[in-house]
Design an enzyme around this catalytic site. Structure first.
Site, PDB file in Angstrom:
ATOM      1  N   SER A  28       0.796  -1.119  -0.125  1.00  0.00           N
ATOM      2  CA  SER A  28      -0.168  -0.001   0.538  1.00  0.00           C
ATOM      3  C   SER A  28       0.876   1.244   0.545  1.00  0.00           C
ATOM      4  O   SER A  28       0.352   1.817  -0.324  1.00  0.00           O
ATOM      5  CB  SER A  28      -1.102   0.003   1.011  1.00  0.00           C
ATOM      6  OG  SER A  28      -0.118  -0.297   2.595  1.00  0.00           O
ATOM      7  N   HIS A  78      -0.868   6.087   6.598  1.00  0.00           N
ATOM      8  CA  HIS A  78       0.035   5.779   5.501  1.00  0.00           C
ATOM      9  C   HIS A  78      -0.147   7.442   4.887  1.00  0.00           C
ATOM     10  O   HIS A  78      -0.315   7.866   5.260  1.00  0.00           O
ATOM     11  CB  HIS A  78      -1.518   5.537   4.798  1.00  0.00           C
ATOM     12  CG  HIS A  78      -1.397   3.574   4.301  1.00  0.00           C
ATOM     13  ND1 HIS A  78      -2.002   3.064   5.448  1.00  0.00           N
ATOM     14  CD2 HIS A  78      -1.154   2.302   3.829  1.00  0.00           C
ATOM     15  CE1 HIS A  78      -1.750   1.945   5.171  1.00  0.00           C
ATOM     16  NE2 HIS A  78      -0.875   1.697   4.404  1.00  0.00           N
TER      17      HIS A  78
END
Length: 260
Positions: A39, A242
């Site tokens: 990711s 993230h």
């Protein structure tokens, strides 16, 4: 290892962006670039996504790099991927004509998400979860990275390979995140775990003659709980923990270009 000719091609292309007019660049052979990984490579958190299942974003650093180099781009990085997923589903994109490969992988193999979850859970001691992630990083991950890197070498023996690491998540100066449930001490402990993971990935990459792009310096001053964070903290509206689009453009992209 026979990567020098292809590596020189990639480096020359990068220099050409600075020194050669656009019209002349258009006449040069395009670099065949493949982006592998999880990711942090697909762009989870950067949005919007061209592939919802893998959360691939054109604001992710591989897509930005491909545009910067004018490369022929194959984007197979996928959110949630482990080293096993790379071997089963991603390396098929590589072949002998591949010039450049970037890969960021390893965090999901060691249960890093579980460690973060433990730390954001109120009244829970997350040190054991971090220690378990570190154990997996030092005892289990090297063999898994070895398998992935060997497969990349086998499929694309002349490619320049850049391995990307992970940033430290927290500024560790205040308790802004998750309603203050992550203490400064826990943030510091998470950052130590991130350093352990980075060291393992760097050693494995360099053992194969790959270039390691360390992003920790670029993200310094832009961690969660800093004044200008390039990472999502606890959130229900995006992908937590993230990089934002700014983390890819301001953090990852300069690190990879510097590595090239």
């Amino acid at each position: 290892m026979h990567r020098l000719p292809r590596a020189a091609t990639v480096a020359a292309a990068a220099l050409a962006l600075l020194a050669v007019p656009i019209a002349a660049q258009a006449q040069a052979p395009a670099i065949d670039y493949v982006a592998l990984g999880d990711s942090y490579s697909s762009g989870s958190g950067a949005g919007p996504y061209t592939d919802a299942a893998c959360q691939r974003s054109l604001k992710a650093h591989p897509a930005l790099l491909a545009a910067e180099l004018g490369a022929e781009f194959t984007f197979v990085a996928c959110g949630g991927a482990t080293t096993d997923d790379v071997l089963a589903e991603q390396v098929q994109a590589l072949d002998a004509e591949t010039d450049l490969v970037t890969i960021g992988i390893g965090g999901n193999d060691i249960g890093w998400t579980e460690a973060i979850t433990a730390c954001i859970t109120p009244f829970q001691n997350c040190t054991p979860a971090i220690q378990e992630a570190e154990r997996k990083a030092t005892e289990e991950l090297p063999a898994k990275l070895e398998a992935v890197y060997t497969e990349i070498e086998t499929r694309s023996p002349d490619a320049e390979v850049v391995v990307t690491g992970y940033p430290r998540l927290f500024a560790a100066r205040n308790t802004c995140d998750a309603f203050g449930s992550i203490s400064i001490a826990e943030q510091q402990r998470m950052n130590v775990g991130a350093d352990v993971l980075s060291a393992v990935i760097q050693e494995a990459a360099e053992a194969h003659g790959f270039t390691y792009a360390d992003v920790r310096d670029e993200f310094t001053g832009h961690e969660i709980c800093s004044q200008q964070p390039w990472l999502h903290g606890f959130t229900l509206t995006d992908v937590p923990y993230h990089p934002k689009a700014s983390g890819h453009s301001g953090g990852y992209l300069p690190a990879v270009l510097g590595a090239l």
